[in-house]
Every structure is written in structure tokens, then in C-alpha cells.
Design an enzyme around this catalytic site. Structure first.
Site, PDB file in Angstrom:
ATOM      1  N   CYS A 279       0.828  -1.195   0.000  1.00  0.00           N
ATOM      2  CA  CYS A 279       0.000   0.000   0.000  1.00  0.00           C
ATOM      3  C   CYS A 279       0.871   1.257   0.000  1.00  0.00           C
ATOM      4  O   CYS A 279       1.549   1.526  -0.981  1.00  0.00           O
ATOM      5  CB  CYS A 279      -0.970  -0.049   1.185  1.00  0.00           C
ATOM      6  SG  CYS A 279      -2.375   1.055   0.978  1.00  0.00           S
TER       7      CYS A 279
ATOM      8  N   HIS B 165      -3.756  -5.772   0.898  1.00  0.00           N
ATOM      9  CA  HIS B 165      -3.128  -6.016   2.202  1.00  0.00           C
ATOM     10  C   HIS B 165      -3.136  -7.494   2.557  1.00  0.00           C
ATOM     11  O   HIS B 165      -4.058  -7.968   3.228  1.00  0.00           O
ATOM     12  CB  HIS B 165      -3.879  -5.234   3.290  1.00  0.00           C
ATOM     13  CG  HIS B 165      -3.686  -3.760   3.192  1.00  0.00           C
ATOM     14  ND1 HIS B 165      -2.562  -3.126   3.659  1.00  0.00           N
ATOM     15  CD2 HIS B 165      -4.462  -2.794   2.664  1.00  0.00           C
ATOM     16  CE1 HIS B 165      -2.656  -1.818   3.437  1.00  0.00           C
ATOM     17  NE2 HIS B 165      -3.804  -1.589   2.823  1.00  0.00           N
TER      18      HIS B 165
ATOM     19  N   GLU C 296      -1.460  -8.786   4.788  1.00  0.00           N
ATOM     20  CA  GLU C 296      -1.336  -8.877   6.255  1.00  0.00           C
ATOM     21  C   GLU C 296      -2.692  -8.788   6.940  1.00  0.00           C
ATOM     22  O   GLU C 296      -2.798  -9.098   8.130  1.00  0.00           O
ATOM     23  CB  GLU C 296      -0.388  -7.782   6.780  1.00  0.00           C
ATOM     24  CG  GLU C 296      -0.939  -6.361   6.834  1.00  0.00           C
ATOM     25  CD  GLU C 296      -0.848  -5.609   5.507  1.00  0.00           C
ATOM     26  OE1 GLU C 296      -0.763  -6.254   4.445  1.00  0.00           O
ATOM     27  OE2 GLU C 296      -0.877  -4.357   5.538  1.00  0.00           O
TER      28      GLU C 296
END
EC number: 6.3.5.3
Lengths: 230, 739
Positions: A87, A204, A206
Site C-alpha cells: 500500500c 493487504h 497482512e
């Protein structure tokens, strides 16, 4: 695997990365302050996490790309080190010239937070080895400036060299300009460096590492890194 | 004002009036001061006694709300409420309005609303873990509405996304009653260690008073006074009183404050919110029973030529005031310098009980603290009880098929999906979001106790409150409790954000008094105390008041492995309705969304909230969820049973077939009877067991049908497919905003 996460003023997804690396079975990453001029001894992986480095004032990533710690990252990458930019991290890596292209305002001009369908473009990298080429996965995005752009020559090289790691797709895995959520050229969601050791992506991974908390489609990325770098 | 009233040089009756002080209030100022105040002192009285800061109209009634429970650590009176959530942790939360600024400048008004409420929470030592918001806009047809929605949503997103606090929930209404006065209520929930809570009471004569954060500019001077008057044609001119937010600085301030709070340097800390340096310094000194000397030339300034009046009244954002332990100044300074924030020792505590303001050594203001901060006016304003609405005519209620009615409700401004809004908010940052926006309550896992999560929601149904403030106030609290229950959480406490019109009008004051009574009833019956809150009055433009809107935010706790959501999970699962009235699935169409949107009649009394029934049904539902029996759960609210089933079908992307006892009337399908939940369970044996449990507990229960297929069917009549429901539900807001 020794992971170092860069911390700029305004970084806000460093805890998410720490969680992802540890859930994947890795050691707890260390955090490197933006004014530091060196990375910790023995670093295997540098993560440039999401957020609003320096408030995203000027342009997202523009100021972070010129911070002291980025010189160390540039050298680390040039020496073949593994770097993951997610990002705002992807924006920083393009602004720093470590990855080609640029990320501009989304086609619809708005911030978009939602799960998106992606197609894995290549499995040939330390990041994507846990996926199959053509595999459809689902990861969240949360950005306002994720519209990937590059000149025609760069795009051709990325395609020819198999460096497009992820593309936005529809629910059936079909890639098209119409269904690309933010207007990215060739629906590009993530690209690899020439040596395939640097990945920048807007989604993302994560935030997709645990069932019940956004799924687990991001986990193979961290597991693959652990296998390759440990 | 009589000619004998003394004024200081440069001040006259007009200046006093412009400062929002009444004649009798000025008399009180004179008696407190023992002389005529100068302009700086007058400005300070003005903001401290504004409705916004003093709660002078509402105090008497707010005191009647229940604030105690064994799990309440700090109730109202601190920056935010604090409740014990086990594992040596506390949840810290509050909701606060930023209505007036958001109408004048929607982006910055909403953004700084988020910033302000975040500071209220982290000033107490808590890391913010979630934001929510409750928004009310005017009619979609009003030419301003689109611009206001767009500005407010991007302002909330622009601020919250940057600071990295997930925005996980909220609610939105559209109604012509908000045409001239939108409501922007922002809520933050934070988590702290139980033994690391920071309060604002100053202590230690001689201790340094320290200013940190952004520099002070000329923005927002007299914002608190603006928020305490009605709007009129000239309100555009008030634009300079709206502050400008810098979420990047806020993020740094959060990190710097939490880093300093991990040391032992801080005695007390207070954010600079409404009325800036004035209210923060008065608050700290007053609570500590001390005095304070401030050397105003030391305040970090954004521009040259600022004077003490401007410095004391500025509402520049992202600033905090703290009292440090002696000798800890260098430690604190190094942390704030690391984060590139301002740090200045601007004064010290004294034992005089007075505030002495100095400017390059010369005393420019000298005020007694206690009378000013604590003896502010308290009014018992005349109030007139609201006459409860008479039952509405039900003519024309069955003029449309249920299939058409459902699609129409789903695509109505108050029934349509809010996805277009919440997708502009980062609801994932932190990696702990378990239930995202769009469900009954958001659920966020606790970083320091990962087997548990906080559930949170914000609710109010203004049309109910308008029709009957007592019942409407009760319903708002009950709906919050119900939404927390529906995800499996134990509801713990609420914050109330009371948005009303001009309290000087007995009719409006009557709405306020009624709503307080209803909130009180519900809090007592549900063991659900108020721990923080905010009052926003004078929400009127050209004499037109908003619908009374006591927005309630609630927090509960749940084990992560017990959380359920509203999505249908698998084909063939029995669907049960709990808590329905005798002899029908539902029957209350008065004051319903159906009556307003389908029949065009906004009338009738709100549905009755029977608090004993509410508690009985909710406690059973929660118990069933915690036993792992329930596969999906949803409480019924706007639009009744059929809207509730449509929500569950949409979330699970799966149809449902139900059979009603009688004919599928609008009363049964769309009635808004309170205290009802729809559950699904895995199989018929489980359904039977749940029915037996309900009967034994005295809770009405009925098997409605079974999940499956691609459409919603009622008594064998084919209804819309899930795809058609989705088109109706998801289509309206993007189409409206894109038009």
C-alpha cells in the site's frame, strides 16, 4: 528470517505486518525508525508497511522515499535483499525508483476499503511461491491512490519479464479494465523488481491471515517468504 | 442593561451580548470578579459558560441518568467513560457531536469531530481501537444534502484513515427535519491497562504546565459559543470559527502521548477541545483545587501578532495540556521532539485558586477558577411534556404487494445499504476487525487479550423520539443493547449524544426531559449505565428544530469463539423468531418505516418497549449464542421481520422460505414490534431444543421456516431473488451520490 519494518511518522499498519509475520511462524520483526541510516545486522526482509507516511502530504510516499532509511533500503535491494512494500509501502518504493511506475488517485477518486478478487500473475518469486499462477485469491484493499500507471515500454517489460505479481479480477477471475476497481493499467495490483526480490502491492495480505479476520489468502505470501529466507 | 452596570475600557453592552452572555450572567460575572472584566476575561467567561462547555440547560436532567455499575471505573465527568473489561484492561469510550461546524464546512467539521473524540480517549491513556459515527442528513431532495454527505463522509474517512484507527460502524438517517442542521456524532473506543488510566486533575504546586502538539493559530475562535446558538441566514459568515484538522499530527500525538504515558512523567493530562487552552487549563486546575500561572507568550504560535485573547480562545486542533512531575521535563521533551511535535513549558501550578494570565511578564488576566469552572449557570428551563402521538390511520396499508413493498423499503433512503459510505473508511487497520460494518454490531478483537473482543454499535430512531420522547429514548438504549446481544456480546455501558433544538423553548426542553426519562428507564432495567456523553442543543435553523436525536453508543464484551453474525450459513437451517407479540409475528405499523415510505404517512406512536420482555428475550438469545447453538442472529428493527430476513439473506447470499401463522399482512411482515430476534440453528433437533428453552423461559417462539434457495418466499408466494434484493439495497446510495 530476520524482518525489519520501516517506521515513518504516519505509518499505521506496522502492527498488522508484525502479526502476519508471527502468525506465519516467523520471528517478531524489528522496527526501524525513519531517521536510521542502517538496517539491523543480518536483515533478510525489509517491509515497508501501509499508512500515511509524512501525512501523504505532497504525494503519497514522496517524502518517505527521500528519508535517510530509504538509502539503506536502496542499497539492501541493490545487493539482492528482499523488500516487501504494501500500500503506502508500494507507493514509497515507486517514488524511490526501486520499483517502476507510479500510483495515482483511484479512478473513482474515492478511498476504497473492500475485499477484492485477484489473480496471481506469477509464482516465480520469494513472495508468490506459495500460490499457483492463475490462482484466484481474495485480499482486502484500503487506499485512495492505488491506480497503477507506467509508460507503454515499462508495461511491456513487466509483461514480457513475468513481473506482474497480482492483477485485479472479477468474481470469476476474469481480468478486465471495466472491473478493475481503481483504474490501474492492465489491472496491475502488484509488481516485482527485475531481480524478483522486491514486491510492491496495493492489497493487504497482512489483513488476511486468520479465519474470522478477513480470511487466510494472504498467509501463503508470508509463509513463502519464511521458507525462502529462513 | 441599566446604566450603572460597570464595563471595562472598550467593552459595552453590545460586546457582552456578542459574547453570548445574558444580562443576568454578566451580573454574576461582576460579582465573581469584584470588578468589570477586561476583554480577555470576558472572552473566557463567554466560552466557559457557553451551553457547549457548561451544560447549563441539560445538567439538571443528565444528573438523573444511571451511571453506576460494578464494572464502571469512571463515569461521566472525565474526558471519556471507563469500564472494566477483565484481564486488567479497561475500555474507554465516548461519543461527541460536531454538528454546527459540519454543516458550515462538512469536510473539516466532520474531520475535526473525529480528531476531537480520538483525543478524548487517548488523553486517558487508551489506545484508540475503533471509531463509529452516527450521521443525520436532510432530505435527499434538499439541494445541500449531496454536498454535505460527500463532505462529511470524506472528512471522516480522510481523518480516521490517516490516524490508522479502524472505522467499524455507525448509522445514517435522511429526513427533511435535518435540512438546516445535520448531525455528525463521532464515537471512539479505546483500550488501556486498568492501572494506567490518566485523569485531568492537576496536582503539585510548582509543577510545570506543558503544552504539546500543534501550534496555536487563529482558527476556531469562539467555536463553543457558535455551537450554542441557532443558525440563521448569516451562518456562512461563521466559517472562520470552523477548525482545520491535521490527522497526521494527530497520529504523531497519539504515539508521542502513549510513549510518554508509558513512563512516570505525567501527573495529569487534558486535551484542548472546545474552548481550547481556556477550558483545558481551567478544568485541570479546578479539579485539582489549585491555581495556575500561564505565560502566554510561550505558547507555540502559528502566526505572528497573536494576542492573549486569541491564544486563550483558539480551537486549533491536535493540542494537549499536561502537568509533569518536576525533573521529567527533559524526558518528555525528547519524546515530543522525536515525533516532531511542539513542546513548551507555558506555566506552573500555584496554590492561589486563581488563573493568572501573563503576557511578557505583565498580568493581563486574573480570574478565580472555582466559581468560573464549577459555579457556571445551571438552569431549570421550563418544559412542556410532549403529547404522545395518536394512532395513525391504517388506510391504504395493504395497497401494495409485500414483494413490491420490500424492494421499495430496501431502496429507500433510510433502508438502503450504507456500503457507499463505509467503503470509504478503513475498517481493517489493526488486523483485529472481526465483524465489519453492515451487521448488528461491529466486533473488534482485543490486542492484549486475543480470546476476547469488544462489540460496539451506535443507534437511535429519531422518528420514534419525535412521536414520543420517553418511548423513543427507551427504544434507542434498547436497540443498542439488542444489537450487542445479537452478536453474542454482554452489553456493558453506553455513551449518550443528545442532539436537540433550542432548549429555551419549552416544547424542545420537554423532548429533552422525556428522552432522558426513557434512557433512564432502559438503563436501569437493562443494567446498562451511561458512562460518558455530550449534549448538542440549538440545532435549529430559522426556528425549525431537528427531530430530537439522542444517539446512543454502546459497548459490550464477547469471547471471540462465540461471536455470531447475521448471515445465513447453510441451506436447510431452521429459522426461528423469538420475542414476537401474542398471536402474530408482528403488528405495530404506527410510526414505522413502512408507514412512512410506502403509505407516505409519518404518524402514530412508536412501538412499545417492554423492558422486562426486552431483557428476558435478550438474555435468552445471548445464552443460546454462548452455548454455540445459534448459527446466525439478527434483531428486528426498521422494516420489521421482512427487512430483517432480507438483511440475513443478503449477508449469506442465500434465500429463505417462511410460513406465517396467518395471511402475510403488512402488519406481520413489516410491523416494528420491539424485542424480537431471528435466529437460525443447524438442524431440526436444535430447533426443537431452542423452542423448549424459550417456552420454559417464558419467551414467545415460533419456527418461521427454513433457509435455502435463491429467493425469499412467504407462505408459498414467490418473492424477490437475493440478486434482486441486492440490486435494490445496494443501488440507491451510489446512484444518489453519483447523480
Amino acid at each position: 528470517m530476520k524482518t525489519a519494518i520501516l517506521l515513518f511518522p504516519g505509518t499505521n499498519r506496522e502492527q498488522d505486518i508484525i502479526k502476519a509475520v508471527t502468525v506465519a511462524g516467523g520471528k517478531r520483526p524489528s522496527v526501524v525508525w525513519h531517521r536510521d541510516t542502517a538496517l539491523p545486522e543480518g536483515t533478510d526482509l525489509v517491509v515497508v508497511a501501509g499508512g500515511y507516511s509524512y501525512g501523504d502530504y505532497l504525494r503519497p510516499g514522496a517524502m518517505a522515499a527521500r528519508s535517510p532509511v530509504l538509502n539503506a533500503v536502496r542499497t539492501f535491494a541493490a545487493d539482492g535483499g528482499c523488500v516487501l512494500g504494501v500500500c503506502n509501502g508500494f507507493q514509497i518504493l515507486t517514488e524511490a525508483g526501486i520499483l517502476p511506475g507510479a500510483l495515482v488517485r483511484n479512478r473513482g477518486l474515492q478511498f476504497i476499503c473492500r475485499d477484492v478478487n485477484l489473480v496471481v500473475g506469477t509464482e516465480k518469486s520469494p513472495f508468490t511461491g506459495g500460490y499457483r499462477k492463475g490462482q484466484k485469491i481474495r485480499l482486502p484493499v484500503a487506499h485512495q491512490d492505488g491506480n497503477y500507471t507506467a509508460d507503454a515500454e515499462t508495461l511491456k517489460r513487466l509483461e514480457d519479464e513475468d513481473r506482474i505479481a497480482f492483477r485485479y479480477a472479477d468474481a470469476n477471475g476474469v481480468v478486465s479494465d471495466e472491473t478493475c476497481l481503481n483504474g490501474s493499467l492492465r489491472s496491475i495490483a502488484g509488481v516485482l523488481s527485475e531481480n524478483r526480490r522486491v514486491l510492491g502491492l496495493m492489497p493487504h495480505p497482512e489483513n488476511s491471515i486468520e479465519a474470522g479476520f478477513g480470511g487466510t489468502d494472504g498467509l501463503p505470501l508470508f509463509k513463502s517468504l519464511l521458507e525462502t529466507l529462513s | 442593561m441599566s446604566k450603572t452596570v460597570p464595563y471595562a475600557e472598550g467593552i459595552d453592552a453590545n460586546v457582552v451580548r456578542d459574547h453570548g452572555l445574558s444580562e443576568s450572567e454578566y451580573e454574576t460575572v461582576l460579582s465573581i470578579m469584584g470588578r468589570a472584566p477586561n476583554l480577555l476575561e470576558l472572552g473566557i467567561f463567554s466560552v466557559m459558560w457557553s451551553e457547549h462547555c457548561s451544560y447549563k440547560s441539560s445538567k439538571k436532567w443528565l444528573k438523573t441518568l444511571p451511571t453506576q455499575a460494578p464494572w464502571v471505573v469512571h463515569g461521566p465527568g472525565e474526558n471519556a467513560g471507563v469500564i472494566d473489561i477483565g484481564d486488567d484492561l479497561v475500555a474507554v469510550f465516548k461519543m461527541e457531536s460536531h454538528n454546527h461546524p459540519s454543516y458550515i464546512e462538512p469536510y473539516q467539521g466532520a474531520a475535526t469531530g473525529v480528531g476531537g473524540i480520538l483525543r478524548d480517549v487517548f488523553t486517558m491513556g487508551a489506545r484508540p481501537v475503533a471509531n463509529l459515527n452516527a450521521l443525520r442528513f436532510g432530505a435527499p431532495e434538499d439541494p445541500n444534502t449531496r454536498h454535505l454527505v460527500s463532505g462529511v463522509v470524506s472528512g471522516i474517512g480522510g481523518y480516521g484513515n490517516c490516524v490508522g484507527v479502524p472505522c467499524v460502524g455507525g448509522e445514517v438517517n435522511f429526513h427533511p427535519g435535518y435540512n438546516g442542521n445535520i448531525l455528525v456524532n463521532a464515537m471512539t473506543v479505546g483500550v488501556a491497562k486498568r492501572d494506567r488510566i490518566f485523569l485531568s486533575a492537576a496536582a503539585g504546586v510548582g509543577n510545570p504546565v506543558v503544552y504539546v502538539g500543534s501550534r496555536t493559530g487563529r482558527d476556531g475562535i469562539h467555536g463553543a459559543t457558535m455551537a450554542s446558538t441557532e443558525f440563521n441566514e448569516g451562518s456562512e459568515e461563521k466559517r472562520p470559527t470552523v477548525q482545520v484538522g491535521d490527522p497526521f499530527t494527530e497520529k504523531l500525538l497519539i504515539e508521542a502521548c502513549l510513549e510518554l504515558m508509558a513512563t512516570d512523567a505525567i501527573v495529569s493530562i487534558q486535551d484542548m477541545g472546545a474552548a481550547g487552552l481556556t477550558s483545558s487549563s481551567f478544568e485541570m486546575a479546578s479539579k485539582g483545587g489549585l491555581g495556575v500561572v500561564l505565560d502566554l507568550e510561550r505558547v507555540p504560535m502559528r502566526e505572528d501578532g497573536m494576542n492573549p485573547y486569541e491564544l486563550m480562545l483558539s480551537e486549533s486542533q491536535e493540542r494537549m495540556l499536561m502537568v509533569l512531575k518536576p525533573g521529567r521535563e527533559d524526558l518528555a521533551r525528547s519524546i515530543f521532539e522525536k515525533w516532531e511535535l511542539e513542546f513548551a513549558i507555558i506555566g506552573h501550578l500555584t496554590d492561589t485558586g486563581r488563573m493568572e494570565l501573563r503576557w511578557h511578564g505583565e498580568t493581563v488576566g486574573d480570574l478565580p477558577i472555582d466559581p468560573l469552572a464549577q459555579a457556571s449557570p445551571e438552569y431549570d428551563r421550563p418544559w412542556q411534556p410532549t403529547v404522545p402521538a395518536r394512532p395513525a390511520s391504517m388506510a391504504g396499508v395493504d395497497s401494495i404487494t409485500w414483494q413490491e413493498a420490500l424492494l421499495k423499503l430496501l431502496s429507500s433512503p433510510d433502508g438502503a445499504s450504507r456500503r457507499w459510505i463505509w467503503e470509504q473508511y478503513d475498517y481493517l487497520v489493526g488486523g483485529n476487525t472481526m465483524q465489519r460494518p453492515g451487521g448488528d454490531a461491529a466486533v473488534v478483537r482485543l490486542e492484549d487479550a486475543p480470546s476476547k473482543a469488544l462489540a460496539m454499535t451506535a443507534d437511535c430512531t429519531p422518528r420514534y423520539v419525535e412521536a414520543d420522547p420517553v418511548m423513543g429514548g427507551r427504544q434507542a438504549v434498547a436497540e443498542v443493547w439488542r444489537n450487542l446481544t445479537a452478536v453474542g456480546a454482554v452489553p456493558l455501558a453506553i455513551t449518550d449524544n443528545m442532539n436537540f433544538g433550542n432548549p429555551e423553548k419549552p416544547r424542545i426542553m420537554g423532548q429533552f426531559v422525556g428522552a432522558c426519562q426513557g434512557i433512564r428507564d432502559a438503563c436501569l432495567a437493562l443494567d446498562f449505565p451511561v458512562v460518558s456523553g455530550n449534549v448538542s442543543l440549538y440545532n435549529e435553523t430559522n426556528n425549525q428544530a431537528i427531530p430530537p436525536t439522542p444517539a446512543i453508543g454502546g459497548v459490550g464484551i464477547v469471547s471471540c469463539d462465540k461471536v455470531v453474525d447475521l448471515a445465513f450459513k447453510a441451506e436447510g437451517q431452521p429459522v426461528l423468531l423469538l420475542g414476537a407479540p401474542e398471536g402474530a409475528e408482528g403488528h405495530w405499523l404506527d410510526c414505522s418505516l413502512y408507514l412512512r415510505e410506502i403509505v407516505g404517512r409519518e404518524a402514530g406512536p412508536p412501538p412499545v418497549v417492554d423492558l422486562a420482555h426486552e431483557r428476558r428475550v435478550g438474555d435468552l438469545v445471548r445464552a443460546l449464542i454462548s452455548e454455540g447453538v445459534v448459527t446466525a442472529c439478527h434483531d428486528l428493527s426498521d422494516g420489521g421481520l421482512l427487512m430483517g430476513l432480507a438483511d440475513m439473506a443478503l449477508a449469506g447470499n442465500m434465500g429463505v422460505r417462511i410460513h406465517l401463522e396467518g395471511t402475510p399482512s403488512a402488519f406481520a411482515l413489516f410491523g416494528e414490534d420491539q424485542g424480537r430476534y431471528v435466529l437460525t440453528v443447524a438442524n431440526e433437533a436444535e430447533a426443537t431444543a431452542v423452542i423448549e428453552r424459550a417456552v420454559a423461559t417464558g419467551v414467545s417462539v415460533r419456527k418461521l421456516g427454513i433457509t435455502g434457495g435463491t429467493e425469499l418466499m412467504v407462505n408459498g408466494e414467490e418473492g424477490p431473488t437475493v440478486a434482486a434484493l441486492r440490486e435494490a439495497h445496494e443501488g440507491w446510495l451510489p446512484a444518489y451520490m453519483g447523480a
